[in-house]
Enzyme design. Structure first.
Site, PDB file in Angstrom:
ATOM      1  N   ARG A 162     -16.797  21.609 -30.554  1.00 52.26           N
ATOM      2  CA  ARG A 162     -17.909  20.966 -29.839  1.00 52.26           C
ATOM      3  C   ARG A 162     -19.064  21.939 -29.681  1.00 52.26           C
ATOM      4  O   ARG A 162     -18.872  23.163 -29.678  1.00 52.26           O
ATOM      5  CB  ARG A 162     -17.468  20.545 -28.418  1.00 52.26           C
ATOM      6  N   TYR A 183     -19.316   3.239 -22.520  1.00 54.15           N
ATOM      7  CA  TYR A 183     -20.302   4.176 -21.958  1.00 54.15           C
ATOM      8  C   TYR A 183     -21.435   4.392 -22.971  1.00 54.15           C
ATOM      9  O   TYR A 183     -22.628   4.271 -22.638  1.00 54.15           O
ATOM     10  CB  TYR A 183     -19.606   5.500 -21.618  1.00 54.15           C
ATOM     11  N   ALA A 218     -24.947  12.534 -26.830  1.00 57.02           N
ATOM     12  CA  ALA A 218     -24.518  12.636 -28.227  1.00 57.02           C
ATOM     13  C   ALA A 218     -23.388  11.660 -28.536  1.00 57.02           C
ATOM     14  O   ALA A 218     -23.071  11.437 -29.710  1.00 57.02           O
ATOM     15  CB  ALA A 218     -24.061  14.067 -28.516  1.00 57.02           C
ATOM     16  N   THR A 219     -22.797  11.067 -27.490  1.00 57.80           N
ATOM     17  CA  THR A 219     -21.773  10.037 -27.694  1.00 57.80           C
ATOM     18  C   THR A 219     -22.321   8.874 -28.527  1.00 57.80           C
ATOM     19  O   THR A 219     -21.559   8.147 -29.154  1.00 57.80           O
ATOM     20  CB  THR A 219     -21.288   9.530 -26.315  1.00 57.80           C
ATOM     21  N   LEU A 268     -13.091  19.460 -20.839  1.00 58.50           N
ATOM     22  CA  LEU A 268     -12.377  20.713 -21.102  1.00 58.50           C
ATOM     23  C   LEU A 268     -12.681  21.812 -20.079  1.00 58.50           C
ATOM     24  O   LEU A 268     -11.758  22.427 -19.528  1.00 58.50           O
ATOM     25  CB  LEU A 268     -12.732  21.195 -22.517  1.00 58.50           C
ATOM     26  N   ASN A 323     -20.735   9.895  -6.945  1.00 61.64           N
ATOM     27  CA  ASN A 323     -19.899  10.934  -7.560  1.00 61.64           C
ATOM     28  C   ASN A 323     -20.509  12.301  -7.231  1.00 61.64           C
ATOM     29  O   ASN A 323     -20.531  13.197  -8.063  1.00 61.64           O
ATOM     30  CB  ASN A 323     -19.855  10.694  -9.083  1.00 61.64           C
TER      31      ASN A 323
HETATM   32  C1  UD1 Z   1     -16.927  14.052 -23.424  1.00 61.99           C
HETATM   33  C2  UD1 Z   1     -17.295  12.623 -23.566  1.00 61.99           C
HETATM   34  C3  UD1 Z   1     -18.768  12.546 -23.859  1.00 61.99           C
HETATM   35  C4  UD1 Z   1     -19.576  13.271 -22.787  1.00 61.99           C
HETATM   36  C5  UD1 Z   1     -19.092  14.708 -22.684  1.00 61.99           C
HETATM   37  C6  UD1 Z   1     -19.747  15.400 -21.515  1.00 61.99           C
HETATM   38  C7  UD1 Z   1     -15.253  11.574 -24.425  1.00 61.99           C
HETATM   39  C8  UD1 Z   1     -14.582  10.927 -25.604  1.00 61.99           C
HETATM   40  N1  UD1 Z   1     -16.509  12.019 -24.630  1.00 61.99           N
HETATM   41  O1  UD1 Z   1     -17.136  14.666 -24.692  1.00 61.99           O
HETATM   42  O2  UD1 Z   1     -19.166  11.207 -23.894  1.00 61.99           O
HETATM   43  O3  UD1 Z   1     -20.945  13.261 -23.127  1.00 61.99           O
HETATM   44  O4  UD1 Z   1     -17.684  14.699 -22.444  1.00 61.99           O
HETATM   45  O5  UD1 Z   1     -19.456  16.761 -21.555  1.00 61.99           O
HETATM   46  O6  UD1 Z   1     -14.694  11.671 -23.352  1.00 61.99           O
HETATM   47  N2  UD1 Z   1      -9.916  18.743 -24.605  1.00 61.99           N
HETATM   48  C9  UD1 Z   1      -8.614  19.221 -24.570  1.00 61.99           C
HETATM   49  N3  UD1 Z   1      -7.951  19.157 -23.384  1.00 61.99           N
HETATM   50  C10 UD1 Z   1      -8.499  18.661 -22.242  1.00 61.99           C
HETATM   51  C11 UD1 Z   1      -9.824  18.188 -22.283  1.00 61.99           C
HETATM   52  C12 UD1 Z   1     -10.505  18.240 -23.486  1.00 61.99           C
HETATM   53  O7  UD1 Z   1      -8.070  19.665 -25.579  1.00 61.99           O
HETATM   54  O8  UD1 Z   1      -7.822  18.610 -21.202  1.00 61.99           O
HETATM   55  C13 UD1 Z   1     -10.647  18.819 -25.870  1.00 61.99           C
HETATM   56  C14 UD1 Z   1     -11.130  17.456 -26.354  1.00 61.99           C
HETATM   57  O9  UD1 Z   1     -10.165  16.851 -27.164  1.00 61.99           O
HETATM   58  C15 UD1 Z   1     -12.397  17.865 -27.130  1.00 61.99           C
HETATM   59  C16 UD1 Z   1     -12.912  19.108 -26.390  1.00 61.99           C
HETATM   60  O10 UD1 Z   1     -11.812  19.598 -25.635  1.00 61.99           O
HETATM   61  O11 UD1 Z   1     -12.067  18.245 -28.418  1.00 61.99           O
HETATM   62  C17 UD1 Z   1     -14.040  18.792 -25.453  1.00 61.99           C
HETATM   63  O12 UD1 Z   1     -13.636  17.699 -24.627  1.00 61.99           O
HETATM   64  P1  UD1 Z   1     -14.542  17.193 -23.421  1.00 61.99           P
HETATM   65  O13 UD1 Z   1     -14.967  18.321 -22.577  1.00 61.99           O
HETATM   66  O14 UD1 Z   1     -13.815  16.055 -22.780  1.00 61.99           O
HETATM   67  O15 UD1 Z   1     -15.851  16.679 -24.152  1.00 61.99           O
HETATM   68  P2  UD1 Z   1     -16.021  15.565 -25.306  1.00 61.99           P
HETATM   69  O16 UD1 Z   1     -14.799  14.779 -25.524  1.00 61.99           O
HETATM   70  O17 UD1 Z   1     -16.631  16.226 -26.485  1.00 61.99           O
END
Ligand code: UD1
Length: 347
Positions: A237, A155, A132-133, A206, A36
């Site tokens: 977060r 994971y 933190a997962t 995100l 990756n």
């Molecule tokens: C995710 C992983 C976590 C990992 C981390 C690395 C999951 C459930 N958890 O955490 O294991 O360690 O990434 O950074 O996947 N969001 C949106 N729209 C999007 C993408 C995200 O609204 O298109 C929101 C999500 O719902 C969340 C926040 O943004 O509330 C952060 O999301 P993300 O960056 O995916 O991180 P995590 O879910 O916290």
């Protein structure tokens, strides 16, 4: 300064950690299978550090599940390897539900094979990339390291299994120095825009998604839930700049080398939470671009709020995050603008 082996050093966290460790004066052997990532990354790291001497950074393509590849890596440096920073692994939560065998194989069998090699080569110091997962659905925030480990996805199960194995190991024979670093949400990039996060396909996370919307590669962001029990309804977060995270690895390593053998479990986070809407606004301000979004359903497995209690790392390592949300946005943007298609076929 030490001769270190970095597994997964070409990845997002790996490349920034290699940068920090080289800046701190360490010599590195990197083992990465590029599943990756790309071989371009470490050439860029070498360029950022201004490396003239390729002896300080040796790069091997190989797999942590291969005894032969590990033996080569342990013998590739100028000096014997004194410590390992173990970042190689699979990390997409959603994918882990569909490919549990692969996740257990790479993350657990791979770590086991690495630890066996360390034993063979007389190396007993390791910094392990945890997450933190592990905290699953925490009852409250901020989250201290003493909270129960209750992951809710494969994971997370694999990372918990490796932490368990490391705990068994430290109790089994004297001399092991082990740090498990539980990362919160690593984002951002080196401010040069030369290295950054390069997810394949549609980003799950995100920050890369927002960057790709801002650069016009995707139409709009879906905000997964605006009905969470948080001040503005979107989920919160603890975002941590990847260079702060990288420096956390150097600090953990220094601590391990200085103190008596032990198992150290640490949160790496800022202790401050931001909502999805706050991130979108900060990104717009930092970049001057609009980030169109629409509200979508909550994503399965998400939690309302995840924030680290980072005090143990502060007290033991003297480490804390320095970089702001604005810098996280600016640096992600510099990377995205300079590399709209990621590393692609870049040199
Ligand atoms: C995710 C992983 C976590 C990992 C981390 C690395 C999951 C459930 N958890 O955490 O294991 O360690 O990434 O950074 O996947 N969001 C949106 N729209 C999007 C993408 C995200 O609204 O298109 C929101 C999500 O719902 C969340 C926040 O943004 O509330 C952060 O999301 P993300 O960056 O995916 O991180 P995590 O879910 O916290």
């Amino acid at each position: 300064m030490a001769q270190l082996l970095i597994t997964g050093g070409a990845g997002f966290i790996g490349s920034h950690t290699c940068f920090s460790l080289l800046e701190a004066g360490h010599n590195l052997v990197v083992l990465d299978n590029y599943s990756n990532s790309s071989s371009v990354v470490l050439r860029r790291v070498a360029e950022l550090v201004g490396l003239k001497d390729c002896k300080r950074l040796k790069v091997l393509q190989g797999d942590i599940r291969s005894k032969e590849d590990l033996d080569k890596a342990f013998s590739a440096g100028e000096e014997p390897v004194t410590a390992v920073v173990h970042l190689a692994g699979l990390k997409a939560v959603g994918e882990s539900f569909n490919r549990p065998l692969d996740y257990w194989d790479v993350n657990v069998t791979g770590s086991h094979s690495l630890l066996r090699s360390m034993q063979r080569h007389g190396c007993r110091t390791i910094v392990f990339s945890s997450t933190a997962t592990l905290y699953g659905l925490p009852k409250e925030v901020p989250i201290p390291e003493t909270f129960a480990v209750q992951p809710i996805n494969p994971y997370g199960h694999t990372k918990a299994a490796v932490e368990q194995l490391l705990g068994n190991l430290v109790n089994s024979e004297p001399g092991w120095r082990i740090a498990c670093l539980r990362y919160f949400n690593p984002v951002g990039a080196h401010p040069s825009g030369r290295i950054g996060e390069d997810p394949s396909g549609v980003p799950n996370n995100l920050f890369p998604f927002v960057s790709q919307v801002a650069v016009g590669r995707r139409q709009e962001l879906q905000v997964f839930g605006a009905d969470w029990p948080t001040p503005d309804g979107s989920a919160v977060r603890d975002y941590i700049h990847v260079l702060d995270l990288a420096e956390g690895h150097s600090a953990a390593l220094e601590f391990l080398q200085r103190e008596k053998p032990q198992l150290l479990i640490l949160n790496l986070g800022s202790g401050r939470g931001y909502s999805v809407f706050e991130v979108v606004r900060a990104f717009e301000q930092a970049t001057g671009r609009e980030v169109p979004y629409r509200i979508a359903n909550r994503r399965v497995g998400d939690v309302a709020c995840s924030i680290a209690d980072p005090r143990v790392a502060q007290e033991l390592l003297g480490w804390q995050t320095k970089r702001t949300l604005e810098e996280m946005c600016q640096d992600s943007w510099s990377w995205q603008q300079a590399n709209p298609l990621g590393y692609g076929c870049a040199e």
